[in-house]
Design an enzyme around this catalytic site. Structure first.
Site, PDB file in Angstrom:
ATOM      1  N   SER A 124       0.824  -1.202   0.000  1.00 49.09           N
ATOM      2  CA  SER A 124       0.000   0.000   0.000  1.00 49.09           C
ATOM      3  C   SER A 124       0.858   1.251   0.000  1.00 49.09           C
ATOM      4  CB  SER A 124      -0.895  -0.021   1.250  1.00 49.09           C
ATOM      5  OG  SER A 124      -1.481   1.235   1.459  1.00 49.09           O
ATOM      6  N   TYR A 149      -1.365  -1.157  11.017  1.00 48.92           N
ATOM      7  CA  TYR A 149      -1.678  -1.724   9.689  1.00 48.92           C
ATOM      8  C   TYR A 149      -0.559  -1.353   8.710  1.00 48.92           C
ATOM      9  CZ  TYR A 149      -3.188  -1.636   4.909  1.00 48.92           C
ATOM     10  OH  TYR A 149      -3.204  -1.781   3.539  1.00 48.92           O
ATOM     11  N   LYS A 153       2.551  -3.672   6.625  1.00 51.36           N
ATOM     12  CA  LYS A 153       2.890  -3.652   5.194  1.00 51.36           C
ATOM     13  C   LYS A 153       4.394  -3.394   5.020  1.00 51.36           C
ATOM     14  CE  LYS A 153      -1.057  -4.584   3.360  1.00 51.36           C
ATOM     15  NZ  LYS A 153      -1.247  -5.918   2.756  1.00 51.36           N
TER      16      LYS A 153
HETATM   17  C1  WQD Z   1      -9.560   9.003   1.522  1.00 57.04           C
HETATM   18  C2  WQD Z   1      -9.760  10.491   1.800  1.00 57.04           C
HETATM   19  C3  WQD Z   1     -10.067  10.988   4.131  1.00 57.04           C
HETATM   20  C4  WQD Z   1     -13.961   9.102   4.658  1.00 57.04           C
HETATM   21  C5  WQD Z   1      -6.850   4.041   3.423  1.00 57.04           C
HETATM   22  C6  WQD Z   1      -5.682   3.243   3.920  1.00 57.04           C
HETATM   23  C7  WQD Z   1      -4.900   2.705   2.754  1.00 57.04           C
HETATM   24  C8  WQD Z   1      -5.830   1.924   1.868  1.00 57.04           C
HETATM   25  C9  WQD Z   1      -6.979   2.811   1.393  1.00 57.04           C
HETATM   26  C10 WQD Z   1      -5.770  -0.396   2.498  1.00 57.04           C
HETATM   27  C11 WQD Z   1      -9.005  10.954   3.046  1.00 57.04           C
HETATM   28  C12 WQD Z   1     -11.310  11.358   3.324  1.00 57.04           C
HETATM   29  C13 WQD Z   1     -12.765   9.537   4.132  1.00 57.04           C
HETATM   30  C14 WQD Z   1     -14.962  10.052   4.996  1.00 57.04           C
HETATM   31  C15 WQD Z   1     -13.524  11.814   4.238  1.00 57.04           C
HETATM   32  N1  WQD Z   1      -6.334   0.805   2.555  1.00 57.04           N
HETATM   33  N2  WQD Z   1     -12.558  10.874   3.923  1.00 57.04           N
HETATM   34  N3  WQD Z   1     -14.708  11.393   4.772  1.00 57.04           N
HETATM   35  O1  WQD Z   1      -7.193   6.921   4.273  1.00 57.04           O
HETATM   36  O2  WQD Z   1      -6.432   7.491   1.907  1.00 57.04           O
HETATM   37  O3  WQD Z   1      -6.362   5.128   2.694  1.00 57.04           O
HETATM   38  O4  WQD Z   1      -7.656   3.270   2.572  1.00 57.04           O
HETATM   39  O5  WQD Z   1      -4.793  -0.712   1.886  1.00 57.04           O
HETATM   40  O6  WQD Z   1      -3.874   1.880   3.235  1.00 57.04           O
HETATM   41  O7  WQD Z   1      -4.831   4.099   4.646  1.00 57.04           O
HETATM   42  O8  WQD Z   1      -8.539   6.188   2.256  1.00 57.04           O
HETATM   43  O9  WQD Z   1     -10.927   6.323   1.690  1.00 57.04           O
HETATM   44  O10 WQD Z   1     -10.248   6.309   4.146  1.00 57.04           O
HETATM   45  O11 WQD Z   1      -9.812   8.320   2.767  1.00 57.04           O
HETATM   46  O12 WQD Z   1     -13.315  13.040   4.042  1.00 57.04           O
HETATM   47  O13 WQD Z   1     -16.082   9.702   5.496  1.00 57.04           O
HETATM   48  O14 WQD Z   1     -11.147  10.709   2.084  1.00 57.04           O
HETATM   49  O15 WQD Z   1      -9.807  11.981   5.102  1.00 57.04           O
HETATM   50  O16 WQD Z   1      -8.538  12.273   2.803  1.00 57.04           O
HETATM   51  P1  WQD Z   1      -7.101   6.554   2.855  1.00 57.04           P
HETATM   52  P2  WQD Z   1      -9.962   6.722   2.755  1.00 57.04           P
END
Ligand code: WQD
Length: 339
Positions: A124, A149, A153
């Site tokens: 990731s 997590y 990785k």
């Molecule tokens: C994306 C953006 C949030 C929810 C994570 C893991 C990564 C991978 C993918 C496994 C961010 C914003 C989110 C919400 C929001 N997982 N957000 N409101 O955190 O980039 O990555 O998932 O491999 O390892 O770290 O993905 O989709 O959670 O967030 O504003 O209700 O959306 O702050 O900027 P992230 P995400």
């Protein structure tokens, strides 16, 4: 016909990869413990491909069970290892659950398949933390993980690197995914979040279908054009195809028997851009509010994906609008056909 083991093959990315493996002419065996997936996905895969993968339900942390599986499956020529827990927040609350599951399973696989084997590993972009340079390349320094997590990785990548250093028969490609979203065009497979989705796109689709309330945008005070955080969202089908490209690369000459590739689109999209792309591509108005930043989030990360294009002959083909449309089509399918 080569037989490929897909651990976690009933999961979100795993199931899409199984479909693409069949499309590429491979045979598939799935190991899954269904701790974060649903057995019905195998029927869905069969509806798409007219093939049903062999399934073995076992806990990859059970060394004897993995050894026995390998002894019974000497015809497996390659492995795609997805099986891992992946909820960032949960890993902070239950670190040992994550270290045990994510690391023991990898070590057991490597020990059991220590003969000539090729392996694609699911990593990731989280290993980059907040890169100092963007787009981030594979040569960028791995920053200290923001969560157990992410640390699993990073440690897994080191386990693979060190194993390849002493075993020339082991060939490994690590794929560092950016943000996988969307669903297969048939809407028969897609993401199945357990409980309240932590990730942006499944929360958006569940909010749009009325399963969740208002969307909170976690921060609009970042140093980005519209203030919301930027990520490199990639269609899960493009991501699945990258695994097939990686398997083929493992059959060819490689600079070393351990290589790392960024798998993303190379383009960044902000949270607000994703929200507007969803509204424009589906016609669904979203109810959202700006809230505080989420602990542990990075401001912006998107990948330099030129190495995958050059060495894997792979490039993402689907854009954000198709990501949103396919995610919405899947959410509507789930409402009509609850799992
Ligand atoms: C994306 C953006 C949030 C929810 C994570 C893991 C990564 C991978 C993918 C496994 C961010 C914003 C989110 C919400 C929001 N997982 N957000 N409101 O955190 O980039 O990555 O998932 O491999 O390892 O770290 O993905 O989709 O959670 O967030 O504003 O209700 O959306 O702050 O900027 P992230 P995400």
């Amino acid at each position: 016909m080569e037989k490929i083991l897909v651990t976690g093959g009933a999961g979100y990315i795993g199931s899409h990869t199984v479909v693409e493996l069949y499309n590429a002419g491979y045979e598939v065996v799935i190991i899954d413990d269904f701790s974060n997936s649903d057995p019905k996905i195998l029927t869905q895969i069969e509806k798409i491909t007219a093939k049903r993968p062999e399934l073995v339900q076992l806990d990859l942390c059970n060394e004897a069970a993995v050894q026995a599986f390998a002894a019974d499956h000497r015809d497996i020529t390659g492995i795609i290892h997805f099986a891992a827990f992946k909820a960032v927040g949960e890993s902070v609350q239950q670190p040992l659950k994550y270290y045990r599951n994510n690391l023991f399973s990898l070590v057991n696989i490597l020990n059991a398949f220590n003969h000539h084997i090729k392996l694609v590993f699911s990593s990731s972009c989280t290993v980059y933390g907040q890169p100092t340079e963007l787009p981030v390349t594979e040569a960028a320094p791995v920053q200290s993980a923001e969560s157990p997590y992410g640390n699993t990785k990073q440690i897994s990548e080191e386990i693979l690197r060190d194993s390849c250093a002493v075993n020339p028969l082991l060939k490994v490609i690590t794929l560092r995914y950016f943000n996988p979203v969307g669903a297969h065009s048939s809407a028969l497979i897609g993401e199945l979040p357990i409980g309240v989705p932590q990730n942006l796109v499944p929360f958006i689709t569940q909010s749009a279908i009325g399963k969740r309330g208002q969307i909170t945008v976690f921060g609009d005070d970042y140093r980005t054009p519209d203030g919301s955080a930027i990520r490199d969202y990639i269609h899960v089908v493009d991501l699945a195809k990258a695994h097939v490209a990686a398997l083929k690369k493992l059959d060819s000459e490689m600079a070393s028997n351990y290589e790392i590739f960024n798998i993303g689109t190379g383009k960044g999209s902000s949270v607000l851009e994703i929200i507007h792309a969803f509204e424009n591509s589906t016609g669904q108005k979203l109810n959202y509010v700006i809230g505080p930043r989420r602990e542990g989030d990075v401001e912006q990360v998107y990948g330099d994906v030129s190495k995958a294009a050059r060495e894997l002959g792979w490039k993402a083909a689907l854009g954000v609008d198709e990501m949103m449309r396919s995610a919405w089509k899947w959410e509507k399918y789930l409402k009509a056909n609850p799992f």
